[in-house]
Design a protein around this motif. Structure first.
Motif, mmCIF file in Angstrom:
data_model
loop_
_atom_site.group_PDB
_atom_site.id
_atom_site.type_symbol
_atom_site.label_atom_id
_atom_site.label_comp_id
_atom_site.label_asym_id
_atom_site.label_seq_id
_atom_site.Cartn_x
_atom_site.Cartn_y
_atom_site.Cartn_z
ATOM 1 N N TYR A 293 0.860 -1.204 0.000
ATOM 2 C CA TYR A 293 0.000 0.000 0.000
ATOM 3 C C TYR A 293 0.890 1.246 0.000
ATOM 4 O O TYR A 293 1.823 1.369 0.807
ATOM 5 C CB TYR A 293 -0.853 -0.047 1.257
ATOM 6 C CG TYR A 293 -1.776 1.125 1.478
ATOM 7 C CD1 TYR A 293 -3.049 1.150 0.927
ATOM 8 C CD2 TYR A 293 -1.388 2.186 2.288
ATOM 9 C CE1 TYR A 293 -3.913 2.209 1.162
ATOM 10 C CE2 TYR A 293 -2.246 3.254 2.530
ATOM 11 C CZ TYR A 293 -3.497 3.259 1.963
ATOM 12 O OH TYR A 293 -4.353 4.306 2.206
ATOM 13 N N HIS A 294 0.613 2.185 -0.893
ATOM 14 C CA HIS A 294 1.399 3.421 -0.962
ATOM 15 C C HIS A 294 0.641 4.450 -1.782
ATOM 16 O O HIS A 294 -0.357 4.128 -2.429
ATOM 17 C CB HIS A 294 2.771 3.169 -1.598
ATOM 18 C CG HIS A 294 2.683 2.823 -3.060
ATOM 19 N ND1 HIS A 294 2.317 1.570 -3.511
ATOM 20 C CD2 HIS A 294 2.873 3.572 -4.177
ATOM 21 C CE1 HIS A 294 2.313 1.558 -4.820
ATOM 22 N NE2 HIS A 294 2.632 2.773 -5.265
ATOM 23 N N PHE A 295 1.100 5.683 -1.745
ATOM 24 C CA PHE A 295 0.641 6.672 -2.725
ATOM 25 C C PHE A 295 1.851 7.325 -3.360
ATOM 26 O O PHE A 295 2.975 7.217 -2.853
ATOM 27 C CB PHE A 295 -0.312 7.711 -2.103
ATOM 28 C CG PHE A 295 0.248 8.496 -0.947
ATOM 29 C CD1 PHE A 295 1.191 9.494 -1.132
ATOM 30 C CD2 PHE A 295 -0.185 8.236 0.351
ATOM 31 C CE1 PHE A 295 1.699 10.222 -0.065
ATOM 32 C CE2 PHE A 295 0.319 8.952 1.426
ATOM 33 C CZ PHE A 295 1.263 9.947 1.218
ATOM 34 N N ASP A 296 1.627 7.958 -4.502
ATOM 35 C CA ASP A 296 2.695 8.636 -5.244
ATOM 36 C C ASP A 296 2.309 10.091 -5.420
ATOM 37 O O ASP A 296 1.127 10.431 -5.459
ATOM 38 C CB ASP A 296 2.865 8.007 -6.639
ATOM 39 C CG ASP A 296 3.064 6.497 -6.563
ATOM 40 O OD1 ASP A 296 4.137 6.073 -6.154
ATOM 41 O OD2 ASP A 296 2.112 5.764 -6.912
ATOM 42 N N LEU A 297 3.317 10.932 -5.569
ATOM 43 C CA LEU A 297 3.050 12.343 -5.862
ATOM 44 C C LEU A 297 2.666 12.500 -7.344
ATOM 45 O O LEU A 297 1.879 13.363 -7.718
ATOM 46 C CB LEU A 297 4.319 13.145 -5.560
ATOM 47 C CG LEU A 297 4.167 14.544 -4.987
ATOM 48 C CD1 LEU A 297 3.243 14.549 -3.788
ATOM 49 C CD2 LEU A 297 5.531 15.109 -4.603
ATOM 50 N N PRO B 224 -4.035 6.490 -2.754
ATOM 51 C CA PRO B 224 -3.317 5.261 -2.383
ATOM 52 C C PRO B 224 -3.788 4.043 -3.173
ATOM 53 O O PRO B 224 -4.922 4.014 -3.663
ATOM 54 C CB PRO B 224 -3.627 5.119 -0.889
ATOM 55 C CG PRO B 224 -4.828 5.943 -0.642
ATOM 56 C CD PRO B 224 -4.919 6.987 -1.701
ATOM 57 N N HIS B 225 -2.901 3.055 -3.259
ATOM 58 C CA HIS B 225 -3.233 1.809 -3.957
ATOM 59 C C HIS B 225 -2.315 0.692 -3.492
ATOM 60 O O HIS B 225 -1.226 0.950 -2.973
ATOM 61 C CB HIS B 225 -3.127 1.982 -5.478
ATOM 62 C CG HIS B 225 -1.918 2.719 -5.954
ATOM 63 N ND1 HIS B 225 -1.833 4.097 -5.958
ATOM 64 C CD2 HIS B 225 -0.725 2.282 -6.432
ATOM 65 C CE1 HIS B 225 -0.667 4.470 -6.435
ATOM 66 N NE2 HIS B 225 0.037 3.400 -6.726
ATOM 67 N N TRP B 226 -2.771 -0.539 -3.637
ATOM 68 C CA TRP B 226 -1.904 -1.710 -3.467
ATOM 69 C C TRP B 226 -2.301 -2.733 -4.509
ATOM 70 O O TRP B 226 -3.413 -2.673 -5.068
ATOM 71 C CB TRP B 226 -1.937 -2.256 -2.040
ATOM 72 C CG TRP B 226 -3.189 -2.953 -1.591
ATOM 73 C CD1 TRP B 226 -4.282 -2.375 -1.026
ATOM 74 C CD2 TRP B 226 -3.457 -4.362 -1.622
ATOM 75 N NE1 TRP B 226 -5.219 -3.329 -0.719
ATOM 76 C CE2 TRP B 226 -4.741 -4.569 -1.065
ATOM 77 C CE3 TRP B 226 -2.728 -5.480 -2.068
ATOM 78 C CZ2 TRP B 226 -5.309 -5.832 -0.955
ATOM 79 C CZ3 TRP B 226 -3.300 -6.743 -1.958
ATOM 80 C CH2 TRP B 226 -4.576 -6.896 -1.392
HETATM 81 FE FE LIG Z 1 2.185 3.527 -7.240
#
Ligand SMILES: [Fe+2]
Length: 321
Positions: A154-158, A228-230
């Motif tokens: 799980y994370h998010f990106d700028l 966010p996504h995983w």
């Molecule tokens: Fe990503």
């Protein structure tokens, strides 16, 4: 939906890489996640030997290559080292069984796959809303290679990003951006201010708010900035292309402001939060960017000494209409 069904449902006479019927969806770029169909997998039917050859053509170093070995969980950070580190060449060669992730970056500049990917960068840019187009500074393409069954934490990106499936399958879980119960302000501050790329905190009770997409070759999904996504990879090796756009509003404004605030807080000061004062925001963004540019220039000089010359960057062509 099988890969054959996906491909046969694409318009046979289409020009461009994104399915014509799905192009209107791109007016919602950076507003919400959505899925679409594409023909990149027909244009660039990448295989494992192609990825190994691409790895050989790319310069070495963290700016171009990353990999992680071993089984990961949804909550793990990027720096988690679940098993002994293999070489990149061994990781690619044994990807079917070594539970690994490989990321090759800046591949839109590659002599073989670059031309199609630069067309893709421009095409997605052209379909996007004018608000988004005005915000884009530059773009980049990456390839992701994943072992069967592997999870991407799980994370998010700028960056605003677009994942396009080439081979294998993935189940993607994506949340919209801008919901403070999903991504707390403190998570964005830790990401932008302290540079913690694993700042996103998975909240199992909010899993029900995610959109879930099964991607097969020919399918793609959009992740808005800070959304966010995983990802759960399927039971075969997965190859996908990721298209990223850096944005003026985030990379050139929010991030520098939060980075400077973080430094000021470490000095015991209590700086204004972003948005509290337009004048203060602009001054901070400028001050941080000037400081960063001096640092980046120094790094570039060192990189040029080591590698011979700098690396080109894709920037959009602003077309009228
Ligand atoms: Fe990503």
């Amino acid at each position: 939906m099988s890969a054959l069904t996906t491909f046969s449902s694409l318009s046979s006479s289409q020009t461009g890489l994104i399915e014509p019927a799905d192009r209107a969806l791109f007016s919602d770029v950076n507003v919400r996640p959505f899925c679409y169909r594409h023909r990149l997998a027909l244009e660039l039917p990448l295989t494992l030997p192609d990825i190994a050859a691409l790895n050989d053509r790319l310069p070495d170093g963290d700016a171009f290559k990353g990999w992680q070995n071993g089984v990961t969980q949804i909550e793990d950070g990027w720096r988690t080292r679940p098993s002994e580190r293999l070489t990149l060449a061994d990781t690619i060669a044994g990807i079917e069984t070594n539970h690994s992730l490989v990321v090759l970056k800046h591949i839109e500049q590659d002599s073989v796959v670059g031309p199609a990917l630069r067309n893709l960068l421009q095409e997605i840019f052209d379909y996007s809303s004018s608000r988004f187009r005005k915000d884009v500074v530059l773009g980049e393409c990456l390839v992701f290679l994943n072992s069967p069954g592997r999870k991407t934490a799980y994370h998010f990106d700028l960056e605003a990003s677009f994942l396009l499936q080439i081979a294998g399958t993935k189940t993607v879980h994506a949340w919209p951006c801008g919901d403070p119960q999903v991504v707390a302000e403190s998570e964005v501050e830790a990401y932008c201010g302290a540079g913690n790329l694993s700042a996103a905190v998975y909240k199992p009770d909010l899993q029900k708010l995610a959109q879930t997409y099964l991607l097969e070759p020919g399918d793609g999904v959009h992740f808005p900035s800070l959304g966010p996504h995983w990802v759960q990879n399927g039971d075969t090796v997965s190859i996908s292309i990721n298209v990223n756009y850096d944005l003026r509003s985030l990379h050139g404004s929010l991030r520098p402001i939060l980075a400077l605030n973080h430094r000021l807080e470490k000095l015991g000061l209590r700086p204004r939060r972003p948005g509290a004062s337009l004048l203060s925001d602009k001054a901070k963004a400028t001050a941080w960017t000037v400081a960063r540019n001096a640092k980046t220039l120094a790094r570039r000089v060192i990189a040029r000494r080591r590698n011979g010359e700098g690396y080109p960057v894709w920037m959009p062509e602003h077309r009228i209409g």
